[in-house]
Design a protein around this motif. Sequence first.
Motif, PDB file in Angstrom:
ATOM      1  N   VAL A   1     -26.987  14.991  -2.775  1.00 49.00           N
ATOM      2  CA  VAL A   1     -25.623  15.430  -3.097  1.00 49.00           C
ATOM      3  C   VAL A   1     -25.542  15.959  -4.525  1.00 49.00           C
ATOM      4  O   VAL A   1     -24.922  16.999  -4.788  1.00 49.00           O
ATOM      5  CB  VAL A   1     -24.617  14.274  -2.893  1.00 49.00           C
ATOM      6  CG1 VAL A   1     -23.213  14.707  -3.311  1.00 49.00           C
ATOM      7  CG2 VAL A   1     -24.615  13.820  -1.444  1.00 49.00           C
ATOM      8  N   MET A   2     -26.212  15.274  -5.449  1.00 50.32           N
ATOM      9  CA  MET A   2     -26.125  15.669  -6.860  1.00 50.32           C
ATOM     10  C   MET A   2     -26.753  17.037  -7.113  1.00 50.32           C
ATOM     11  O   MET A   2     -26.305  17.783  -7.987  1.00 50.32           O
ATOM     12  CB  MET A   2     -26.786  14.609  -7.753  1.00 50.32           C
ATOM     13  CG  MET A   2     -26.008  13.312  -7.836  1.00 50.32           C
ATOM     14  SD  MET A   2     -26.650  12.185  -9.086  1.00 50.32           S
ATOM     15  CE  MET A   2     -26.143  12.996 -10.593  1.00 50.32           C
ATOM     16  N   LYS A   3     -27.773  17.374  -6.338  1.00 51.58           N
ATOM     17  CA  LYS A   3     -28.413  18.673  -6.530  1.00 51.58           C
ATOM     18  C   LYS A   3     -27.464  19.815  -6.191  1.00 51.58           C
ATOM     19  O   LYS A   3     -27.473  20.859  -6.843  1.00 51.58           O
ATOM     20  CB  LYS A   3     -29.677  18.759  -5.677  1.00 51.58           C
ATOM     21  CG  LYS A   3     -30.846  17.951  -6.241  1.00 51.58           C
ATOM     22  CD  LYS A   3     -32.065  18.025  -5.332  1.00 51.58           C
ATOM     23  CE  LYS A   3     -33.218  17.211  -5.917  1.00 51.58           C
ATOM     24  NZ  LYS A   3     -34.403  17.205  -5.004  1.00 51.58           N
ATOM     25  N   GLN A   4     -26.624  19.635  -5.167  1.00 50.90           N
ATOM     26  CA  GLN A   4     -25.705  20.697  -4.767  1.00 50.90           C
ATOM     27  C   GLN A   4     -24.344  20.561  -5.429  1.00 50.90           C
ATOM     28  O   GLN A   4     -23.627  21.544  -5.592  1.00 50.90           O
ATOM     29  CB  GLN A   4     -25.540  20.705  -3.242  1.00 50.90           C
ATOM     30  CG  GLN A   4     -24.723  21.890  -2.734  1.00 50.90           C
ATOM     31  CD  GLN A   4     -24.966  22.163  -1.266  1.00 50.90           C
ATOM     32  OE1 GLN A   4     -26.048  21.903  -0.743  1.00 50.90           O
ATOM     33  NE2 GLN A   4     -23.962  22.703  -0.581  1.00 50.90           N
ATOM     34  N   PHE A   5     -23.990  19.315  -5.835  1.00 48.68           N
ATOM     35  CA  PHE A   5     -22.695  19.069  -6.469  1.00 48.68           C
ATOM     36  C   PHE A   5     -22.935  18.326  -7.784  1.00 48.68           C
ATOM     37  O   PHE A   5     -22.745  17.104  -7.871  1.00 48.68           O
ATOM     38  CB  PHE A   5     -21.788  18.250  -5.548  1.00 48.68           C
ATOM     39  CG  PHE A   5     -21.545  18.888  -4.201  1.00 48.68           C
ATOM     40  CD1 PHE A   5     -20.522  19.807  -4.028  1.00 48.68           C
ATOM     41  CD2 PHE A   5     -22.360  18.584  -3.116  1.00 48.68           C
ATOM     42  CE1 PHE A   5     -20.295  20.402  -2.792  1.00 48.68           C
ATOM     43  CE2 PHE A   5     -22.150  19.165  -1.876  1.00 48.68           C
ATOM     44  CZ  PHE A   5     -21.113  20.083  -1.718  1.00 48.68           C
ATOM     45  N   PRO A   6     -23.367  19.026  -8.837  1.00 45.77           N
ATOM     46  CA  PRO A   6     -23.760  18.373 -10.098  1.00 45.77           C
ATOM     47  C   PRO A   6     -22.609  17.665 -10.821  1.00 45.77           C
ATOM     48  O   PRO A   6     -22.852  16.865 -11.713  1.00 45.77           O
ATOM     49  CB  PRO A   6     -24.311  19.532 -10.932  1.00 45.77           C
ATOM     50  CG  PRO A   6     -23.743  20.768 -10.328  1.00 45.77           C
ATOM     51  CD  PRO A   6     -23.586  20.492  -8.880  1.00 45.77           C
ATOM     52  N   SER A   7     -21.352  17.961 -10.445  1.00 47.49           N
ATOM     53  CA  SER A   7     -20.219  17.303 -11.112  1.00 47.49           C
ATOM     54  C   SER A   7     -19.873  15.959 -10.477  1.00 47.49           C
ATOM     55  O   SER A   7     -18.847  15.360 -10.791  1.00 47.49           O
ATOM     56  CB  SER A   7     -18.986  18.206 -11.081  1.00 47.49           C
ATOM     57  OG  SER A   7     -18.563  18.445  -9.741  1.00 47.49           O
ATOM     58  N   LEU A   8     -20.734  15.469  -9.577  1.00 44.53           N
ATOM     59  CA  LEU A   8     -20.531  14.171  -8.926  1.00 44.53           C
ATOM     60  C   LEU A   8     -20.452  13.069  -9.981  1.00 44.53           C
ATOM     61  O   LEU A   8     -21.326  12.941 -10.831  1.00 44.53           O
ATOM     62  CB  LEU A   8     -21.677  13.891  -7.967  1.00 44.53           C
ATOM     63  CG  LEU A   8     -21.548  12.658  -7.057  1.00 44.53           C
ATOM     64  CD1 LEU A   8     -20.544  12.913  -5.946  1.00 44.53           C
ATOM     65  CD2 LEU A   8     -22.908  12.298  -6.457  1.00 44.53           C
ATOM     66  N   LYS A   9     -19.375  12.258  -9.937  1.00 43.69           N
ATOM     67  CA  LYS A   9     -19.177  11.197 -10.921  1.00 43.69           C
ATOM     68  C   LYS A   9     -18.872   9.882 -10.215  1.00 43.69           C
ATOM     69  O   LYS A   9     -18.145   9.858  -9.221  1.00 43.69           O
ATOM     70  CB  LYS A   9     -18.016  11.540 -11.863  1.00 43.69           C
ATOM     71  CG  LYS A   9     -18.239  12.783 -12.705  1.00 43.69           C
ATOM     72  CD  LYS A   9     -17.012  13.091 -13.546  1.00 43.69           C
ATOM     73  CE  LYS A   9     -17.202  14.377 -14.351  1.00 43.69           C
ATOM     74  NZ  LYS A   9     -15.970  14.742 -15.108  1.00 43.69           N
ATOM     75  N   ARG A  10     -19.401   8.799 -10.753  1.00 40.86           N
ATOM     76  CA  ARG A  10     -19.201   7.462 -10.177  1.00 40.86           C
ATOM     77  C   ARG A  10     -17.818   6.945 -10.540  1.00 40.86           C
ATOM     78  O   ARG A  10     -17.380   7.037 -11.692  1.00 40.86           O
ATOM     79  CB  ARG A  10     -20.274   6.509 -10.700  1.00 40.86           C
ATOM     80  CG  ARG A  10     -20.162   5.061 -10.190  1.00 40.86           C
ATOM     81  CD  ARG A  10     -20.622   4.936  -8.762  1.00 40.86           C
ATOM     82  NE  ARG A  10     -20.494   3.572  -8.278  1.00 40.86           N
ATOM     83  CZ  ARG A  10     -21.467   2.660  -8.315  1.00 40.86           C
ATOM     84  NH1 ARG A  10     -22.633   2.989  -8.829  1.00 40.86           N
ATOM     85  NH2 ARG A  10     -21.287   1.455  -7.819  1.00 40.86           N
ATOM     86  N   ASP A  11     -17.115   6.391  -9.545  1.00 39.52           N
ATOM     87  CA  ASP A  11     -15.827   5.744  -9.788  1.00 39.52           C
ATOM     88  C   ASP A  11     -16.045   4.311 -10.258  1.00 39.52           C
ATOM     89  O   ASP A  11     -17.134   3.752 -10.129  1.00 39.52           O
ATOM     90  CB  ASP A  11     -14.986   5.721  -8.503  1.00 39.52           C
ATOM     91  CG  ASP A  11     -14.298   7.045  -8.236  1.00 39.52           C
ATOM     92  OD1 ASP A  11     -14.337   7.918  -9.122  1.00 39.52           O
ATOM     93  OD2 ASP A  11     -13.726   7.215  -7.142  1.00 39.52           O
ATOM     94  N   GLN A  12     -14.971   3.715 -10.779  1.00 40.63           N
ATOM     95  CA  GLN A  12     -14.989   2.290 -11.114  1.00 40.63           C
ATOM     96  C   GLN A  12     -14.655   1.528  -9.837  1.00 40.63           C
ATOM     97  O   GLN A  12     -13.516   1.488  -9.399  1.00 40.63           O
ATOM     98  CB  GLN A  12     -13.959   1.973 -12.214  1.00 40.63           C
ATOM     99  CG  GLN A  12     -13.875   0.500 -12.567  1.00 40.63           C
ATOM    100  CD  GLN A  12     -14.939   0.061 -13.552  1.00 40.63           C
ATOM    101  OE1 GLN A  12     -16.000   0.660 -13.645  1.00 40.63           O
ATOM    102  NE2 GLN A  12     -14.657  -0.977 -14.292  1.00 40.63           N
ATOM    103  N   ASP A  13     -15.654   0.946  -9.207  1.00 40.31           N
ATOM    104  CA  ASP A  13     -15.444   0.269  -7.934  1.00 40.31           C
ATOM    105  C   ASP A  13     -14.846  -1.113  -8.136  1.00 40.31           C
ATOM    106  O   ASP A  13     -15.057  -1.765  -9.161  1.00 40.31           O
ATOM    107  CB  ASP A  13     -16.771   0.135  -7.180  1.00 40.31           C
ATOM    108  CG  ASP A  13     -17.418   1.483  -6.914  1.00 40.31           C
ATOM    109  OD1 ASP A  13     -16.671   2.449  -6.679  1.00 40.31           O
ATOM    110  OD2 ASP A  13     -18.661   1.564  -6.960  1.00 40.31           O
ATOM    111  N   HIS A  14     -14.125  -1.575  -7.117  1.00 46.61           N
ATOM    112  CA  HIS A  14     -13.597  -2.935  -7.128  1.00 46.61           C
ATOM    113  C   HIS A  14     -14.750  -3.897  -6.834  1.00 46.61           C
ATOM    114  O   HIS A  14     -15.713  -3.531  -6.136  1.00 46.61           O
ATOM    115  CB  HIS A  14     -12.495  -3.071  -6.074  1.00 46.61           C
ATOM    116  CG  HIS A  14     -11.746  -4.368  -6.155  1.00 46.61           C
ATOM    117  ND1 HIS A  14     -12.173  -5.508  -5.516  1.00 46.61           N
ATOM    118  CD2 HIS A  14     -10.620  -4.700  -6.821  1.00 46.61           C
ATOM    119  CE1 HIS A  14     -11.327  -6.499  -5.776  1.00 46.61           C
ATOM    120  NE2 HIS A  14     -10.379  -6.035  -6.564  1.00 46.61           N
ATOM    121  N   PRO A  15     -14.688  -5.130  -7.336  1.00 46.69           N
ATOM    122  CA  PRO A  15     -15.791  -6.078  -7.117  1.00 46.69           C
ATOM    123  C   PRO A  15     -16.141  -6.291  -5.651  1.00 46.69           C
ATOM    124  O   PRO A  15     -17.293  -6.575  -5.325  1.00 46.69           O
ATOM    125  CB  PRO A  15     -15.273  -7.374  -7.747  1.00 46.69           C
ATOM    126  CG  PRO A  15     -14.272  -6.950  -8.747  1.00 46.69           C
ATOM    127  CD  PRO A  15     -13.656  -5.696  -8.228  1.00 46.69           C
TER     128      PRO A  15
END
Length: 655
Positions: free
Chosen positions: A541-555
Motif C-alpha cells: 500500500v505504501m508504495k502506491q500511496f506514499p501519504s499513508l499515515k498511522r492513526d492513534q489507535d484505541h488500546p
Amino acid sequence: MKFLRSLIVQSRHAALVGSLNGVSGLRFFAVSTEEYAKRNYANNVSEYNTVLGSLTAQRRNFLLRDVYHDMMLDGVKPTRDTFHSLVVGTMKGARMQDAFFFVDQMKTMGLLPDVTLYNFLISTCGKCKNSNKAIQILEEMKCMEVKPNVQTYICLLNACAAGGRIDRVYAIVRDMIAAGLGLNKFCYAGLIVAHKNKTPLADDFSAKVIEFVEKSKMWSSVETNSANAENVMMGVTDEELYNLPTAEYIHRRGGFLNLPFTAYHTAFHAAADLKNVELKCDVSSFCAANSIRQGLFGGHLNECATRALATTSCASVSEDLPKDNSVSDMLVDSFGRLHTYLRISVTERCNLRCQYCMPAEGVELTPSPQILTKTEILRLANLFVSSGVTKIRLTGGEPTVRKDIEDICLELSNLKGLRTLSMTTNGIALTRKLPRLKDCGLTSLNISVDTLVPAKFEFMTRRRGHEKVMNSINAAIDLGFNPVKVNCVVMRGFNDDEICDFVELTRDKPIDIRFIEFMPFDGNVWNVKKLVPYSEMLDTVMKQFPSLKRDQDHPTDTAKNFTIDGHEGRVSFITSMTEHFCAGCNRLRLLADGNFKVCLFGPSEVSLRDPLRCGAEDHELREIIGAAVKKKKASHAGMFDIAKTANRPMIHIGG
C-alpha cells in the motif's frame, strides 16, 4: 581432563564445519534429509519474513538465529527487510550478541546498515545496559557516513540512562541542543530514568523528577521521516525503541499511552520502582495543579500506584486513583483486561461457502432445538450489558438469514447501557433488510467481500452474488453508516493482487477497508504459504500511496488504522497471525449453540445454554462466566501451533 579434551576436539570440529559451510557462525545439522525437511521453517524469503515476524510478535526471540541458519541451509538469500526483522526481534528480546551477529552477516552480503537499523542496535544496547557499546555504534555511524537523526540521539540518551550514566546523558543533551535539535518528551523521560538508575540515588531526586515533568510540557515532536514509518511497519513503539519503562506496560496491556504525558508515566514508574509514595503524591499533585486528569493514564496509573503502595501508604493516593464501580468483576480476567465487547453468533447457517470459513463439503450444523432462542439471547445479552458490556456485534453464519433478526436488534438496542450494536454480514441479503435493521437500532456495519472480480468471487465463495454485495455497501453508505467497514481476508495467489484496488474504494467513499491475515480454522486448509503478512500488505500500500499515515489507535482496537491524504475513508490491517493484539483484547464470544468462548483461537468453551435451560439464576450464570473469563490466557498460541490445535470451523464460532 578427558571431558575438557572432548570439548576442545568438538570446538575444533565445529570450526572446521563452519569453514566448510562458508558462512561464519552457522551451525551444522548432521541429520537426514527427511528429518531436516520436517523442521524446515519455510521455502522462500517471503515465507521466512512471515515466520520471523510471527516469532518476534510472540517474543520467541531465541529462535531467530535458528531460522536464519535454516535460511542459509536452504540457500535462501536474506533481504534488507529480513535483517531488519532479525535485528528488531533481537532488540525486543535484548539479545545483543545475536543483533551484532546479524549485522555482521548483513555486511558480508554487501548490505550496509541504514540509520533505522543503527537505531535498533543502539536500543538493543540500552536494553542490555551497555552504554559503551552504544557509543561505539555512534562512532561507527560517523565512519560509515550514516547521518544520525533525532531518533538516534534519543536512543543513545536512553541507552546511557538505562545504566545510570548521567554524565553521558547530559553530554548527549548538550550535543542535541548545539545541533539545534531541541529536547522532547522522550528526552525528559530519559533524564528521569538516568537519575533513577544512578547509584547512589541523589538526595534531590524527587525535585529533579518534578523539574523534568514540568519542562516536558513544552515538548516538541520527533521529526517525521522514513524511520518513523519503518518503526510502524516493524511493530516497534516509541516507548520500546527508547527503552522506556512504559514499553513493557504496552506489551502486557496492549494500551497506548498518551504521548504528551510520557514523562508523567515515567515519573510514576520511577516512584513505583523505588517504592517512593511521597514522589507519587508529588507527581499527582502536579497533575492536579496543571489540570491534567489522571484518568488519562487509565490502568497504567493504577498499576504503578499499586506497586508504590506495596510497603507504604499515603492517604491522598487512594483519592487520586480512578474508580469505576459500574463494571462487574465478572468481566475482568487475571491479567486485568476488561471485556466490554460481546460478539453473539445468532445462527450457524450461511448462504455462502467461503474457502477460509468452511470446507467445500460444508459442515454439520447444530440441530435447531439446540440453537439459542431469541428470548435466551436477550436474557444472556442483558446479563452481560448490566455487568458492563457496552458493545454487541451480531455474527453468524450469516445473521441476516435468521428470520427474527430485526426483532433481536430492536430488543438489544433497548438494553440500558449498550452504546453500540454492530453486525458482520456477507451482504448477500442485506440491501432489502438494511433500512429496517437501522430503524431497529443497528449502529455500525461490517460487510465481508474478498475480491472485486465477480468470477473470482464465485470461485472463493463457491456461490454467486458479487453484485448484491457491492449494492449492499452502497446502500449502507446511502443510509448514513459512516464508516462502512469492508472486511477482506487476503490470501496469496487468490486476491493479494487486488490490495491497492480495494484501497481505491476509500478515495471518495466513507469506507474503512480492513485487510485480514488468513487465519487457521478447522476445515479451511490453512497454510503459511497462503498467508500474506501485515508487513508485506503495508509495504504494498505504501508504495502506491506514499501519504499513508498511522492513526492513534484505541488500546482495544483489533486493527492497525491508517489514513491517506485526499481519501475520505481509511485503511486498516488486522494482524492476528504476525502481530497479535491479545494484550488489549476486550472481546468475548457467545456462540449460536449457547457455548461461551473467551478466545477466538482457544479450544476452551463452556455452555451457558444448558444451565440457562435448567433454571439457573443470574448470579449462577455470572459465576460461570466469571470463572471462564478468569481462565483466559495472556495470549493465543503462534500460528503454527494454532494450525495444529483442534478448534471449530469459523462458521460455528461466528465471524
